[in-house]
Design an enzyme around this catalytic site. Structure first.
Site, mmCIF file in Angstrom:
data_model
loop_
_atom_site.group_PDB
_atom_site.id
_atom_site.type_symbol
_atom_site.label_atom_id
_atom_site.label_comp_id
_atom_site.label_asym_id
_atom_site.label_seq_id
_atom_site.Cartn_x
_atom_site.Cartn_y
_atom_site.Cartn_z
ATOM 1 N N HIS A 47 3.487 0.005 8.404
ATOM 2 C CA HIS A 47 3.441 0.356 6.985
ATOM 3 C C HIS A 47 4.475 1.445 6.719
ATOM 4 O O HIS A 47 4.776 2.250 7.613
ATOM 5 C CB HIS A 47 2.050 0.871 6.590
ATOM 6 C CG HIS A 47 1.001 -0.199 6.529
ATOM 7 N ND1 HIS A 47 -0.238 0.011 5.979
ATOM 8 C CD2 HIS A 47 1.036 -1.497 6.950
ATOM 9 C CE1 HIS A 47 -0.942 -1.117 6.049
ATOM 10 N NE2 HIS A 47 -0.202 -2.037 6.646
ATOM 11 N N GLU A 49 4.356 4.246 5.209
ATOM 12 C CA GLU A 49 3.903 5.619 5.447
ATOM 13 C C GLU A 49 3.939 5.979 6.939
ATOM 14 O O GLU A 49 4.402 7.053 7.308
ATOM 15 C CB GLU A 49 2.461 5.823 4.954
ATOM 16 C CG GLU A 49 2.248 5.563 3.485
ATOM 17 C CD GLU A 49 1.749 4.154 3.198
ATOM 18 O OE1 GLU A 49 2.343 3.183 3.708
ATOM 19 O OE2 GLU A 49 0.756 4.034 2.465
ATOM 20 N N CYS A 77 -3.450 3.154 2.593
ATOM 21 C CA CYS A 77 -4.635 2.450 3.102
ATOM 22 C C CYS A 77 -5.359 3.373 4.099
ATOM 23 O O CYS A 77 -4.931 4.496 4.346
ATOM 24 C CB CYS A 77 -4.211 1.149 3.787
ATOM 25 S SG CYS A 77 -3.370 1.387 5.374
ATOM 26 N N CYS A 80 -3.070 4.462 7.105
ATOM 27 C CA CYS A 80 -2.067 5.455 6.719
ATOM 28 C C CYS A 80 -2.726 6.781 6.354
ATOM 29 O O CYS A 80 -2.181 7.847 6.647
ATOM 30 C CB CYS A 80 -1.218 4.912 5.585
ATOM 31 S SG CYS A 80 -0.202 3.506 6.104
HETATM 32 ZN ZN LIG Z 1 -1.058 1.657 5.133
#
Ligand SMILES: [Zn+2]
Length: 144
Positions: A47, A49, A77, A80
Site C-alpha cells: 500500500h 502508506e 486501512c 497501514c
Molecule cells: Zn493500507
C-alpha cells in the site's frame, strides 16, 4: 496533498488502485513518496502508506518517524494504521474518507486508540474531492 495526488494518478498505469502518499520530514520537506504497488509488485502489503513509511525510514536511517507527517489520498486501512502507529509518525493527513475500510476514524479509529502507546494527530478530509474522483474513475470507468 498535491504530490500525493500526483502519485495516485500514476497507480492505474500498473492496474493499481489510485492511492498516493508522501512523508514530510520534521522540517516539512518531502522525504518519501509512494503509490499503491500491489499489482505492480505482487505484494499484498504494498500500500502507498507502507511504502512511503519504509522509504522515509530508509531516508532518515531510523525506524522512528518522530516529527514526521504522512499525507495520503485515502484514509488508511487497518494494516497501514498499524504501520503509522508503529513508526511513531506525529501526524496523518488524509483526503478521502473510506467508510468501508478506513481505520483512522471511519470504520475504526485504530490510530487514536487509547490502548496503544502512540496516537498521531489526524487531519481528515483535506482536498477529498480530487482523491475520491480518482477512485470513482478507477472503479467505475464509464461513470455508472
Ligand atoms: Zn493500507
Amino acid at each position: 496533498m498535491r504530490l500525493a495526488l500526483a502519485e495516485a494518478e500514476h497507480a492505474p498505469l500498473t492496474g493499481d488502485v489510485p492511492v498516493g502518499a508522501v512523508v514530510l520530514g520534521p522540517d516539512g520537506s518531502v522525504i518519501a513518496s509512494a503509490r499503491n504497488e500491489r499489482e505492480a509488485t505482487g505484494d499484498p502489503t504494498a500500500h502507498a502508506e507502507v511504502l512511503a513509511v519504509r522509504r522515509a525510514a530508509a531516508h532518515l536511517g531510523q525506524w522512528r518517524l518522530t516529527g514526521c507527517t504522512l499525507v495520503v489520498t485515502l484514509e488508511p486501512c487497518t494494516m497501514c494504521a498499524g504501520a503509522i502507529v508503529l513508526s511513531r509518525l506525529d501526524r496523518v493527513v488524509y483526503a478521502a474518507p473510506d467508510p468501508k475500510a478506513g481505520a483512522a476514524g471511519s470504520l475504526w479509529d485504530l490510530v487514536r486508540d487509547r490502548r496503544l502507546n502512540h496516537r498521531p494527530e489526524v487531519v481528515a478530509e483535506v482536498l477529498p474531492d480530487p482523491a475520491a474522483a480518482l477512485l470513482t474513475r478507477f472503479f467505475r470507468p464509464n461513470g455508472f
